[in-house]
Scaffold this active site. Structure first.
Site, PDB file in Angstrom:
ATOM      1  N   GLU A   9       1.974   0.498   3.287  1.00 40.41           N
ATOM      2  CA  GLU A   9       2.502   1.863   3.167  1.00 40.41           C
ATOM      3  C   GLU A   9       3.224   2.345   4.414  1.00 40.41           C
ATOM      4  O   GLU A   9       4.264   2.975   4.327  1.00 40.41           O
ATOM      5  CB  GLU A   9       1.376   2.884   2.889  1.00 40.41           C
ATOM      6  CG  GLU A   9       0.707   2.761   1.575  1.00 40.41           C
ATOM      7  CD  GLU A   9      -0.642   2.120   1.743  1.00 40.41           C
ATOM      8  OE1 GLU A   9      -1.558   2.516   1.037  1.00 40.41           O
ATOM      9  OE2 GLU A   9      -0.781   1.231   2.595  1.00 40.41           O
ATOM     10  N   ASP A  84      -7.659   1.642  -2.227  1.00 39.60           N
ATOM     11  CA  ASP A  84      -8.209   2.662  -3.114  1.00 39.60           C
ATOM     12  C   ASP A  84      -7.263   2.847  -4.292  1.00 39.60           C
ATOM     13  O   ASP A  84      -6.279   2.127  -4.434  1.00 39.60           O
ATOM     14  CB  ASP A  84      -8.441   3.974  -2.362  1.00 39.60           C
ATOM     15  CG  ASP A  84      -7.159   4.503  -1.708  1.00 39.60           C
ATOM     16  OD1 ASP A  84      -6.068   3.977  -1.997  1.00 39.60           O
ATOM     17  OD2 ASP A  84      -7.253   5.456  -0.905  1.00 39.60           O
ATOM     18  N   GLU A  86      -5.080   5.178  -4.959  1.00 39.88           N
ATOM     19  CA  GLU A  86      -3.710   5.524  -4.554  1.00 39.88           C
ATOM     20  C   GLU A  86      -2.970   4.285  -4.082  1.00 39.88           C
ATOM     21  O   GLU A  86      -1.805   4.073  -4.425  1.00 39.88           O
ATOM     22  CB  GLU A  86      -3.746   6.585  -3.443  1.00 39.88           C
ATOM     23  CG  GLU A  86      -4.316   7.924  -3.855  1.00 39.88           C
ATOM     24  CD  GLU A  86      -3.464   8.616  -4.906  1.00 39.88           C
ATOM     25  OE1 GLU A  86      -2.246   8.686  -4.743  1.00 39.88           O
ATOM     26  OE2 GLU A  86      -4.051   9.085  -5.904  1.00 39.88           O
ATOM     27  N   TYR A 309     -11.305   1.334   7.043  1.00 38.13           N
ATOM     28  CA  TYR A 309     -10.580   2.273   6.181  1.00 38.13           C
ATOM     29  C   TYR A 309     -11.352   3.580   6.047  1.00 38.13           C
ATOM     30  O   TYR A 309     -12.567   3.592   5.820  1.00 38.13           O
ATOM     31  CB  TYR A 309     -10.354   1.652   4.814  1.00 38.13           C
ATOM     32  CG  TYR A 309      -9.399   2.439   3.954  1.00 38.13           C
ATOM     33  CD1 TYR A 309      -8.131   2.750   4.414  1.00 38.13           C
ATOM     34  CD2 TYR A 309      -9.769   2.877   2.688  1.00 38.13           C
ATOM     35  CE1 TYR A 309      -7.251   3.474   3.633  1.00 38.13           C
ATOM     36  CE2 TYR A 309      -8.889   3.592   1.897  1.00 38.13           C
ATOM     37  CZ  TYR A 309      -7.630   3.889   2.378  1.00 38.13           C
ATOM     38  OH  TYR A 309      -6.757   4.611   1.603  1.00 38.13           O
ATOM     39  N   ARG A 311     -11.046   6.202   3.901  1.00 38.97           N
ATOM     40  CA  ARG A 311     -11.268   6.878   2.615  1.00 38.97           C
ATOM     41  C   ARG A 311     -12.301   6.080   1.829  1.00 38.97           C
ATOM     42  O   ARG A 311     -11.983   5.082   1.188  1.00 38.97           O
ATOM     43  CB  ARG A 311      -9.955   6.991   1.833  1.00 38.97           C
ATOM     44  CG  ARG A 311      -8.977   7.967   2.458  1.00 38.97           C
ATOM     45  CD  ARG A 311      -7.760   8.212   1.588  1.00 38.97           C
ATOM     46  NE  ARG A 311      -6.878   9.199   2.197  1.00 38.97           N
ATOM     47  CZ  ARG A 311      -5.881   8.921   3.030  1.00 38.97           C
ATOM     48  NH1 ARG A 311      -5.652   7.654   3.345  1.00 38.97           N
ATOM     49  NH2 ARG A 311      -5.135   9.865   3.538  1.00 38.97           N
ATOM     50  N   HIS A 356     -16.320   0.776  -0.609  1.00 45.37           N
ATOM     51  CA  HIS A 356     -16.100  -0.165   0.478  1.00 45.37           C
ATOM     52  C   HIS A 356     -17.133   0.100   1.555  1.00 45.37           C
ATOM     53  O   HIS A 356     -18.130   0.755   1.318  1.00 45.37           O
ATOM     54  CB  HIS A 356     -14.675  -0.008   1.013  1.00 45.37           C
ATOM     55  CG  HIS A 356     -13.642  -0.082  -0.055  1.00 45.37           C
ATOM     56  ND1 HIS A 356     -13.434  -1.207  -0.809  1.00 45.37           N
ATOM     57  CD2 HIS A 356     -12.759   0.849  -0.514  1.00 45.37           C
ATOM     58  CE1 HIS A 356     -12.460  -0.985  -1.683  1.00 45.37           C
ATOM     59  NE2 HIS A 356     -12.043   0.263  -1.530  1.00 45.37           N
TER      60      HIS A 356
END
Length: 842
Positions: A9, A84, A86, A309, A311, A356
């Site tokens: 991203e 995730d 998204e 990560y 989130r 996770h």
């Protein structure tokens, strides 16, 4: 040439990963989402199995083209977006774009997932690629479709019934309801008086105070005494019974263990960063994103992601992470601080596919002290918080000893004092979790009591009776709101920051002393939705829908039946409310009383430009027109009194005269202003229109006139062309056309011949309006055809400008007019109607 293309991203993430993979890989960033639903009706079609129409996001179009260009040359394509829903959706959208363009034929496309950006994690992920998880994509698409259908169907109802420009969100609306209900609870709260009684004791080795627990042989509770006379009488009885000393009747010593808090999830990280660092949820996530994507450490390590990560709902740690943390604990805090077995925590997450690891340092060996020189202040503080929480979670419990002593005053009254001391700090040597509210026994923490045993008499210095009043529940802070949303199951880790940002952006809530207070508009929206769409802002309904979306992500449920169950009754209700709800009810009109001067009713309600007060009937068939006045900043239509509302109608205020002209203060459509004659001047933010005096009003007016005088750089005899100071720098104007001045030319030294030439070359009609939508780009052929058709018109326009300029030259040659006085020009400019307010109280 690179054989493989890997897509992530963000550019920071791409830069870090590129160093790990070597020359066989080209790593490109999509810069977030690449496609979204078209922003108009029909983007989701319920009649066609909720088919969704996507379009490229304009700002990321160039990044998509770069990805497509490299994909054409690559032998294989790897999608490494976030782990995730998204992230999965972004990968799917990129794959769909490449597939539609025929760029994936004959080449493999694989999804790789990692929860930390370190060489080990990247290499492990590349060795174990998988396909795109269609269940996660379906769950994300269903969430996006639901949000779209709610927004595009519920918002128009708000526009018609409450106020233009409002919006409703599937998750933001229940969050707003929480804030509004808390405000209503605060307003409805009635304070109750109560009294506590405390004994000040003078032990030979240490003074302390004890609180009353028994009065007249009965348990002493919060509301046992509710007035001063009763409290004083009780105090005197206790003093008399004590006879100058309290006798120890019971000593209880109890040892207990306190376990460390679990490592951070997204929500607990947001809560703790708010409590301890003062970060907003948005700021926390932005800083965490940078720590995750990579920090340049120099030397052999290069750029490395410092945290896993961010989130996640999980509190689990990998075996490797736990082993490394235990080594660090033994090294830095001693082997005694390491428990015999690793500490495990139960996750509350319902969605195993997205559970996770917890948020943790990628390597506990990188201590906050070692990383400090490589990090900016925000990043350093957040990294320290994450590191300490993760390390503390694997340490031994703290051992505490609590001593509780009862002391009698005669046989009928008794006091108690407690103290807690730390025997073994355990994890407390590293970290202690913050709290939103002060615990009842907080004063006992860390208090060491003097040695006492049953039968001891402790000298009594005095007995105090203290008055208290109950307090309303506090407004939500960011930390407590996130905690409550999580407890209700509303939203998910990745949504909390955006929920809060939307509420603030829409001005449905305001932050006041770091607590959320709903605005009048926010309350109107919430009350309207709660009253007419109660099911869709119900906490349980919203949480159940989140659970169903989680079930879709796990492959346990199909997303289309879920959408159908939601859509059919929702659409029926929207259609019904659009016709049946009366607007006056929706805007929360409130009657305050009667105006003593006119006998007319005084009310407050929400209007197009915000809350306002009215004297007289606002009904369409009313004989007399009502008077209106906007509420002042900080006033609320839900709490304003009749007296405060009537004060609003004192505008405009006549302050006196200056230079033979009346000076007044008023409030108009564009805010408060001062006026002298025909000249208007806006009040500053710090000026209260109800308190501004004559001197201040005159100062503001003359300040504006001075600015207007300085606006004219140069004028020319016999010409209407002026050299003016503008918002974006000097320019030319004749009242109809505006012209440009070359950057390298001194405006004040321009001659008449030069300005005439510049007007001819650069003159354009003055703009009369703003905010027009830009036309959509047409295909090249159509553009060429339209350009050819417009050529004569363009020539004609140019001719008109030239003609107007020549006319000016002619006018200059024929006329010799005296130069207009600067003061007159200034007054005229100052008196232009642009700042003239709309009538507010007449």
């Amino acid at each position: 040439m690179a054989k493989n293309l890997l897509i992530v991203e963000s550019p920071a993430k791409a830069k870090t990963i590129n160093k790990y993979l070597g020359k066989d890989f080209m790593v490109l960033a999509s810069y977030g989402h690449v496609r979204d639903l078209i922003p108009k009706e029909g983007a989701v079609d319920p009649e066609a199995n909720f088919a969704m129409r996507y379009d490229l996001i304009e700002k990321n179009q160039k990044h998509v083209e770069a990805i497509a260009k490299e994909a054409r040359k690559a032998e294989a394509v790897f999608l490494a977006t976030d782990p995730d829903r998204e992230g999965e959706a972004i990968s799917w959208h990129i794959a769909e774009i490449l597939r539609e363009r025929g760029l994936l034929e004959g080449k493999p496309l694989k999804r790789v997932v990692f929860t930390e950006i370190t060489p080990r994690a990247i290499n492990e992920a590349m060795a174990n690629p998988r396909d795109i998880a269609s269940d996660l994509v379906d769950a994300q698409q269903a969430r996006r479709a639901l949000d779209y259908l709610v927004g595009f169907n519920l918002s128009p109802v708000l526009w018609r019934k409450v106020q233009r420009g409002l919006s409703a969100g599937r998750v933001q609306s229940p969050a707003l309801r929480m804030i509004v209900e808390r405000e209503e609870e605060i307003e409805a709260f009635k304070a109750r008086e109560y009294w506590s009684i405390v004994a000040d004791c003078l032990h030979p080795s240490q003074a302390f105070n004890a609180r009353l627990i028994k009065l007249d042989g009965k348990k002493f509770e919060q509301f046992t005494i509710t007035d001063g006379d009763t409290a004083e009488a009780a105090r005197q009885r206790i003093v008399g019974a004590a006879g100058g000393a309290l006798q120890v009747t019971d000593v209880v010593s109890k040892e207990r263990k306190r376990r460390p808090a679990a490592p951070f999830t997204t929500s607990t990280l947001q809560q703790e960063a708010a409590r301890k660092l003062g970060f907003t949820t948005k700021r926390t996530m932005q800083v965490a994103q940078k720590l995750y994507e990579g920090v340049a450490l120099g030397g052999e390590e290069g750029t490395v992601g410092l945290i896993s990560y961010m989130r996640t709902d999980s509190v689990a740690l990998s075996q490797d992470a736990v082993a490394e943390i235990r080594d660090v604990i033994a090294r830095d805090y001693g082997i005694g601080a390491v428990p015999d077995q690793p500490v495990t925590y139960k996750s509350k997450a319902k969605n195993a596919q997205e559970a996770h690891e917890a948020v943790r340092p990628t390597s506990a060996l990188r201590t906050p002290a070692q990383m400090a020189s490589f990090l900016e202040d925000d990043a350093r503080r957040l990294y320290e918080l994450i590191w300490k929480r993760a390390v503390a979670s694997q340490m031994v419990p703290a051992t505490l000893n609590t001593v509780s002593v009862d002391l009698a005053a005669g046989g009928e009254h008794s006091f108690r004092v407690s103290g807690t001391t730390v025997i073994d700090p355990g994890f407390l040597a590293v970290y202690e979790e913050g709290k939103d509210t002060k615990a009842e026994d907080a004063d006992d923490e860390g208090r060491k009591l003097p040695p006492m045993k049953t039968g001891d008499r402790i000298p009594l210095q005095q007995v105090n009776a203290n008055q208290h009043f109950t307090e309303p529940p506090p407004r939500f802070s960011e930390a407590s709101l996130v905690k409550t949303l999580e407890e209700y199951g509303i939203g998910r880790p990745s949504t909390y920051a955006s929920i809060i940002a939307t509420l603030l952006f829409r001005q449905y809530v305001e932050l006041e002393s770091r607590r959320f207070r709903p605005t009048d508009v926010g309350r109107a929206v919430s009350n309207f939705l709660s009253g007419h769409f109660s099911q869709y802002v119900d906490y349980d309904f919203t949480a159940k829908l989140e659970d169903e979306l989680d079930a879709v992500s796990r492959g346990e449920e199909d997303w289309i039946p879920l959408m159908e169950r939601f859509w059919t009754p929702f659409k029926e209700m929207v259609d019904d409310k659009m016709e049946s709800v009366d607007r006056s009810q929706a805007t929360g009109a409130r009657e305050l009383g009667t105006d003593p001067k006119t006998g007319k009713p005084v009310s407050v309600r929400l209007g197009r430009y915000g809350p306002y007060a009215a004297i007289g009937s606002t009904a369409e068939d009313a004989e007399d027109k009502p008077k209106f006045a906007s509420l002042r900043p900080g006033q609320s239509m839900h709490t304003i009194s009749l007296e405060d509302a009537l004060e609003l109608f004192l505008m405009p205020r006549h302050l006196g005269q200056d230079k033979g002209e009346d000076v007044s203060v008023g409030i108009g459509r564009f805010g408060p202003f001062a006026k002298r004659g025909a000249v208007y001047a806006s009040l500053k933010k710090e000026d209260d229109p109800y308190k501004v005096d004559l001197a201040r009003a005159v100062f503001l007016i003359e300040e504006k006139e001075e600015i207007a005088r300085n606006r004219i750089i140069k004028e020319f005899e016999g010409s209407e062309i002026q050299v003016l100071n503008g918002r974006y720098g000097p320019y030319l104007s004749d009242g109809k056309l505006n012209g440009k001045i070359p950057k390298d030319r001194e405006p004040a030294s321009l001659t008449l011949e030069e300005v005439i030439q510049l007007m001819e070359e650069t003159g354009k009609p003055m703009r009369k309006g703003f905010g027009k939508k830009a036309a959509k780009k047409a295909p090249a052929k159509k553009v060429a055809k339209k350009a050819a058709a417009k050529a004569p018109a363009k020539k004609a326009a140019k001719k008109t400008v030239k003609k107007a300029t020549k006319k000016t030259v002619k006018k200059a040659a024929k006329k010799t007019v005296a130069k207009k006085a600067a003061t007159k020009s200034a007054t005229t400019a100052a008196a232009k109607p642009a700042d003239k307010p709309a009538a507010s109280t007449s």
